[in-house]
Enzyme design. Structure first.
Site, PDB file in Angstrom:
ATOM      1  N   TRP A 173      50.766  18.171  64.216  1.00 47.54           N
ATOM      2  CA  TRP A 173      51.294  19.407  63.609  1.00 47.54           C
ATOM      3  C   TRP A 173      50.177  20.427  63.790  1.00 47.54           C
ATOM      4  CZ3 TRP A 173      50.296  22.814  59.479  1.00 47.54           C
ATOM      5  CH2 TRP A 173      51.400  23.543  59.003  1.00 47.54           C
TER       6      TRP A 173
ATOM      7  N   GLU B 224      63.983  26.472  42.595  1.00 45.97           N
ATOM      8  CA  GLU B 224      64.106  25.280  43.435  1.00 45.97           C
ATOM      9  C   GLU B 224      65.323  25.397  44.366  1.00 45.97           C
ATOM     10  OE1 GLU B 224      62.295  23.015  44.311  1.00 45.97           O
ATOM     11  OE2 GLU B 224      63.534  21.361  44.986  1.00 45.97           O
TER      12      GLU B 224
ATOM     13  N   ARG C   1      57.035  13.382  58.575  1.00 50.28           N
ATOM     14  CA  ARG C   1      55.908  14.156  58.044  1.00 50.28           C
ATOM     15  C   ARG C   1      55.864  15.569  58.613  1.00 50.28           C
ATOM     16  NH1 ARG C   1      51.474  10.498  56.255  1.00 50.28           N
ATOM     17  NH2 ARG C   1      49.990  12.108  56.763  1.00 50.28           N
TER      18      ARG C   1
ATOM     19  N   HIS D 234      65.210  44.557  36.969  1.00 45.59           N
ATOM     20  CA  HIS D 234      63.964  45.297  37.214  1.00 45.59           C
ATOM     21  C   HIS D 234      63.582  45.295  38.692  1.00 45.59           C
ATOM     22  CE1 HIS D 234      63.425  45.738  32.947  1.00 45.59           C
ATOM     23  NE2 HIS D 234      63.502  44.433  32.777  1.00 45.59           N
TER      24      HIS D 234
ATOM     25  N   CYS E 146      50.357  15.665  60.615  1.00 43.14           N
ATOM     26  CA  CYS E 146      49.993  14.689  61.649  1.00 43.14           C
ATOM     27  C   CYS E 146      50.097  13.249  61.156  1.00 43.14           C
ATOM     28  CB  CYS E 146      48.563  14.932  62.098  1.00 43.14           C
ATOM     29  SG  CYS E 146      48.248  16.612  62.588  1.00 43.14           S
TER      30      CYS E 146
ATOM     31  N   LYS F 134      56.068  17.528  55.663  1.00 41.60           N
ATOM     32  CA  LYS F 134      56.377  16.830  54.410  1.00 41.60           C
ATOM     33  C   LYS F 134      55.151  16.752  53.506  1.00 41.60           C
ATOM     34  CE  LYS F 134      58.864  14.319  51.591  1.00 41.60           C
ATOM     35  NZ  LYS F 134      59.719  15.133  50.698  1.00 41.60           N
TER      36      LYS F 134
ATOM     37  N   GLU G  36      64.234  26.753  52.954  1.00 46.02           N
ATOM     38  CA  GLU G  36      63.500  25.763  53.762  1.00 46.02           C
ATOM     39  C   GLU G  36      64.327  25.198  54.903  1.00 46.02           C
ATOM     40  OE1 GLU G  36      60.401  22.959  51.363  1.00 46.02           O
ATOM     41  OE2 GLU G  36      62.476  22.738  50.754  1.00 46.02           O
TER      42      GLU G  36
ATOM     43  N   ASN H 272      43.540  12.904  62.330  1.00 50.67           N
ATOM     44  CA  ASN H 272      44.232  13.712  61.306  1.00 50.67           C
ATOM     45  C   ASN H 272      43.171  14.421  60.488  1.00 50.67           C
ATOM     46  OD1 ASN H 272      46.631  12.659  62.089  1.00 50.67           O
ATOM     47  ND2 ASN H 272      47.080  11.594  60.166  1.00 50.67           N
ATOM     48  N   GLY H 273      43.435  15.652  60.088  1.00 52.27           N
ATOM     49  CA  GLY H 273      42.460  16.385  59.273  1.00 52.27           C
ATOM     50  C   GLY H 273      41.921  17.574  60.044  1.00 52.27           C
TER      51      GLY H 273
ATOM     52  N   LYS I 135      65.107  25.399  48.461  1.00 52.81           N
ATOM     53  CA  LYS I 135      65.853  24.447  49.294  1.00 52.81           C
ATOM     54  C   LYS I 135      66.626  25.170  50.387  1.00 52.81           C
ATOM     55  CE  LYS I 135      64.375  21.415  48.562  1.00 52.81           C
ATOM     56  NZ  LYS I 135      63.439  21.041  47.552  1.00 52.81           N
TER      57      LYS I 135
END
Ligand code: G6P
Length: 606
Positions: A72, A480, A27, A503, A2, A601, A487, A98-99, A484
């Site tokens: 969000w 990583e 964000r 394995h 948010c 983000k 995502e 926000n929160g 990427k």
């Protein structure tokens, strides 16, 4: 997650609010809304993009004071009703938040018993009704907000406007708010990005602060009513451009900014003469560095992968036991904290709730934590008090790229510094410092000659899954690369240390399965060749990231060379093709590269 933007002044608010919302889009969000005051308060909210909100607005929304929000979803689905701002029953008060309000359920029950109808499923809406109740008993706006927040539990960054008062009341607890100062006008925002083009002078609210923002001034006070003098800081001196410029996406822009970002991180921190590095902000003497029993690094997502690389570099160069922890797990496992150990919180945004919670757990147990952070003045940076900024410049693509490289560079600097305080020789130190200094140039060379990325995209874009392999320092690089691609292109990806492949993941391999192998020219390369052969024997297609001129290229179906460097610094080069593969695969699949679905983000909830 948010975002908040607010304006009060002598100009029309709506252009500032919409522009601010666009700058907060990075964000991550799923709906947005505005409240503008012009006599009464008009509120407009919409699911979807900021452009959808804009398209739904009446032609004229006039008023010189307003607040706006990108949401969000956490409590309640993605609907117009659940979008912010939320209003009191009579529409005379509007609030953005926000929160998370943890006791929203009991506050909601209380309000409903009092006959108040809530219109949304959100935790945030309870606040505006509580404030309204205080106002109806004669309380002034600031007092009404303060009394309400005393009954709330959780985290907030809120802005509230009142029909009959020319001010915005703000409060912060756990969710950042920054006030931008103008002349006869002021702004409020949840981060500095929407403010950068408007003003250089800002006040960063602390947890427990409230502020009355009016046309001609800011009054800040604490939760308990004490007034405070807030420090005005300048945004000058932070490098990097928050605009897209000529690039089609922030991710591509940020990939290409890596050489400059790395230079910003390394400048002034390399001591070529003594083969040493200087991270003065850590506040650690050579004597202290000699006595450290162990190092612990904490991070999430890309920051975790950078920490896993850093862990190996620190352990190799300084011969001190080092561990990288998943922040979200850390505090729940009742960790044992040694007060003379070094802890680092690694984070681009400096706002990640999981990492912040881990920092607080360590501090509660008497340990010290230092930040390895990008955003100057962010919550984690301030909670730690000491540390080193990585100086990546603004990173707006959800998929982090240049922050990864700079986190690795900053941790490499620390590895050299602690190494030199212990057993690392001056000669070896000099070699490492020289190699590190050359990395930005090598990154530039690779970006000018990227290899057959399009061929790789053709192979992976329709694959059921993609396996990423690497050994030693390349294992976190493989993770990583997988993160990427997953995502932003939504391709299921698996990353394994190459030796562990036999394995389990080997069961997935069939004719044509794409396997991305990261194999720089280090002491583990020969072992990785065996893993490649095991994959090829099952029909897999090998996409090999290796160093230029290395004969290992013969093992590849698609070979991508990167410039050679010291084995400790290869991640800053081998990660580059992986970032480009993800970027181009997402494009080929028509995905929204900078704003992938469901992700944010900076994740400010645990
Ligand atoms: C989110 C983002 C990731 C990021 C992680 C940690 O999950 O989507 O890209 O790596 O948070 O963020 P931080 O700001 O702490 O580095």
């Amino acid at each position: 997650m948010c975002g908040i933007i607010g304006y009060i002044g002598h100009q029309q608010a709506i252009p500032f609010l919409l522009d601010g919302l666009r700058r907060l889009e990075y964000r991550g969000y799923d709906s947005s809304g505005v409240a503008v005051k012009n006599g009464d308060i008009s509120v407009h909210k919409k699911t979807g993009k900021v452009a959808d909100l804009e398209a739904s607005l009446p032609t004229k929304v006039e008023g010189t004071c307003g607040i706006a929000h990108t949401r969000w979803a956490t409590h309640g689905g993605v609907t117009d009703e659940n979008a912010h701002p939320h209003c009191s029953a009579d529409g005379k008060i509007a609030l953005v938040h926000n929160g998370i309000i943890e006791n929203a359920r009991s506050l909601r029950n209380y309000l409903e018993k009092e006959g108040i109808k809530l219109r949304s499923e959100t935790d945030s809406e309870v606040l505006v009704h509580m404030i309204d109740r205080e106002i109806s008993t004669g309380a002034k706006p600031l007092t009404a907000v303060r009394r309400t927040l005393k009954r709330a539990r959780g985290t907030w960054g809120i802005c509230v406007v009142f029909e009959s008062h020319e001010k915005i009341i703000c409060a912060r607890n756990g969710s950042p708010l920054v006030i931008g100062l103008g002349s006869g006008e002021n702004w409020v925002a949840s981060d500095t990005l929407p403010l950068q083009a408007l003003t250089q002078q800002v006040i960063r609210l602390e947890d427990g602060d409230l502020a009355e923002v009016s046309v001609d001034g800011i009054k800040t006070s604490r939760f308990d009513g004490r007034t405070t003098d807030s420090e005005v800081t300048s945004l000058d001196g932070e490098w990097g451009e928050a605009e897209l410029g000529d690039y089609p996406h922030f991710m591509l822009k940020e990939i290409h900014e890596q050489p400059e970002a790395l230079r910003q991180c390394l400048t002034g921190r390399l001591d070529l003469k003594n083969g040493n590095a200087r991270l003065g902000g850590l506040g650690l003497t050579a004597k202290q560095l000699q006595k450290i029993p162990h190092v612990r690094l904490l991070g999430c997502g890309t920051a975790l992968h950078a920490s896993q690389v850093g862990r190996l570099v620190i352990e190799q160069l300084a011969r001190v036991p080092t561990v990288a922890h998943v922040s979200s797990e850390f505090r729940h496992n009742n960790p044992v904290i040694e007060t003379d150990a070094i802890h680092f919180a690694v984070s681009q945004s400096g706002e990640t709730a999981d990492t912040l919670a881990a920092v607080k757990e360590i501090q509660l147990k008497g340990g010290e934590v230092r930040g390895v952070i990008n955003v100057v003045g962010s919550t984690i940076a301030r909670q730690c008090g000491r540390g080193c900024y990585i100086h990546s410049g603004p990173e707006q693509s959800v998929a982090s790229t240049k922050a990864f490289s700079n986190m690795v560079a900053a941790l490499s600097l620390f590895a050299i510094q602690i190494g030199r305080a212990r057993s690392l020789s001056r000669e070896k130190g000099k070699h490492l410092v020289k190699s590190l200094q050359k990395v930005p140039q090598l990154v530039e060379e690779y970006l000018a000659n990227q290899g057959p990325i399009d061929e790789v995209v053709d192979l992976v874009k329709d694959a059921k899954s993609v396996l990423f392999l690497g050994r030693g320092i390349s294992a976190p690089v493989a993770r990583e690369g997988a993160l990427k691609l997953m995502e932003i292109a939504y391709i299921p990806c698996l990353a394994y240390p190459a030796g562990e492949m036999k394995h389990g993941p080997i069961a997935l391999l069939e004719e044509g399965s794409p396997v991305v192998v990261v194999a720089p020219n280090d002491s583990l390369k020969e072992k990785t060749v065996s893993s490649i052969q095991e994959c090829r024997a099952r029909g897999a297609k090998i996409i090999l990231i290796h160093e230029e001129g290395d004969s290992i290229a013969e093992e590849a179906d698609i070979s991508i060379p990167v410039p050679a460097t010291d084995p400790m610094f290869t991640p800053m080069l081998t990660v580059l093709p992986l970032q480009l593969i993800a970027y181009k695969a997402a494009l080929a699949l028509g995905c929204d590269v900078d704003r992938p679905r469901n992700l944010a983000k900076s994740v400010t909830v645990e």
